[in-house]
Design an enzyme around this catalytic site. Structure first.
Site, mmCIF file in Angstrom:
data_model
loop_
_atom_site.group_PDB
_atom_site.id
_atom_site.type_symbol
_atom_site.label_atom_id
_atom_site.label_comp_id
_atom_site.label_asym_id
_atom_site.label_seq_id
_atom_site.Cartn_x
_atom_site.Cartn_y
_atom_site.Cartn_z
ATOM 1 N N ALA A 1 -94.126 -46.486 -18.239
ATOM 2 C CA ALA A 1 -94.470 -48.140 -18.076
ATOM 3 C C ALA A 1 -96.049 -48.143 -17.975
ATOM 4 O O ALA A 1 -96.261 -49.035 -19.359
ATOM 5 C CB ALA A 1 -93.999 -49.339 -16.609
ATOM 6 N N TYR A 2 -97.354 -47.338 -17.884
ATOM 7 C CA TYR A 2 -98.128 -47.917 -17.818
ATOM 8 C C TYR A 2 -98.454 -47.336 -20.055
ATOM 9 O O TYR A 2 -99.328 -48.027 -20.419
ATOM 10 C CB TYR A 2 -99.047 -46.333 -17.381
ATOM 11 C CG TYR A 2 -100.188 -46.741 -17.233
ATOM 12 C CD1 TYR A 2 -101.090 -47.740 -17.649
ATOM 13 C CD2 TYR A 2 -100.543 -45.652 -17.969
ATOM 14 C CE1 TYR A 2 -102.064 -47.587 -17.288
ATOM 15 C CE2 TYR A 2 -102.361 -45.560 -18.517
ATOM 16 C CZ TYR A 2 -102.983 -46.860 -17.898
ATOM 17 O OH TYR A 2 -104.714 -46.895 -18.594
ATOM 18 N N SER A 3 -97.730 -45.996 -20.645
ATOM 19 C CA SER A 3 -97.645 -45.499 -21.930
ATOM 20 C C SER A 3 -97.095 -46.841 -22.099
ATOM 21 O O SER A 3 -97.864 -46.474 -23.422
ATOM 22 C CB SER A 3 -96.972 -44.390 -21.702
ATOM 23 O OG SER A 3 -97.516 -43.568 -20.989
#
Length: 248
Positions: free
Chosen positions: A154-156
């Site tokens: 999700a962050y990436s």
């Protein structure tokens, strides 16, 4: 510390009550700018303003909410004047988990804050910059947006979206005296690490050839130039702060 000339400039820094955003706001004030801190944490905002002094103002803002962002823009310009600098630093890391078991609600929250939040703030501030034919924007991405970190899909993905958004907007505004760039830091020593496991932090540190985490003041030094009038040509670019990790 080299002093970048930001006299007469008014900066908005989202997520400015702590971490990278606060370090950048502090550097801007030291360089002569007035700064409006936008953050969702009221207590941290008060503490940040107490430390930075009278050159700062604060707004409680949920960047994931368009109406909250619009209201903050209007209040900020009423009290502090036209916005000439914008730094989008508000963001969250989210949980560390494999994609196939990642909580759907957490995925949506990370995307809503990191991607939609960056979109909302740019959308609110850019029209005024176009009208005045001047502005400097820096969006905070991450080396994870270039390389992808395991157990952090999700962050990436969110930070890859920020890079793409920056390049698109920079090209859209290239005919104006508006520079839109982003930085892609490696892991920095900030409170966002509290959302991660020690094992995940150590994995990211081990990937950095310099063998340490990024210091927030190092990021602030780069961004201070990116938001200055001296940066009159470079736009739609990504600047790495990876300690040698990034290979492209």
């Amino acid at each position: 510390m080299n002093r970048i000339d930001l006299n007469g400039q008014h900066a908005v820094v989202t997520g400015g009550a702590q971490g990278l955003g606060f370090a950048m706001a502090k550097r801007f004030v030291a360089s002569g700018a007035t700064v409006s801190l936008w953050d969702i944490d009221e207590a941290q905002l008060h503490a940040a303003r107490d430390e930075l002094g009278n050159a700062t103002s604060t707004q409680i803002v949920d960047v994931a909410d368009w109406d909250s962002v619009k209201t903050a823009r209007d209040r900020t310009e009423e009290t502090g004047g036209e916005i000439s600098i914008l730094v989008n630093s508000a963001g969250i890391a989210g949980a560390a988990a494999p994609l196939d078991s990642y909580e759907i609600a957490m995925w949506k929250t990370v995307i809503d804050i990191n991607v939609n939040g960056t979109f909302h703030v740019n959308r609110a501030v850019v029209p005024g910059m176009k009208e005045r034919n001047y502005g400097r924007i820096v969006n905070i991405a991450s080396v994870a947006g270039k390389e992808g970190n395991p157990n952090a899909a999700a962050y990436s993905a969110s930070k890859a979206a920020v890079i793409g958004m920056t390049k698109s907007l920079g090209k859209e505004l290239a005919g104006y005296d508006i520079a839109v760039n982003c930085i892609s830091p490696a892991t920095a020593q900030t409170r966002i690490l509290e959302q991660l496991t020690p094992e995940h932090i150590e994995y990211m540190r081990s990937r950095i050839p310099r063998g340490r985490l990024l210091e927030v003041d190092e990021a602030a030094a780069m961004v201070a130039w990116l938001v200055s009038k001296e940066n009159s040509f470079t736009t739609a670019a990504t600047f790495d702060l990876s300690g040698g990790r990034t290979t492209y």
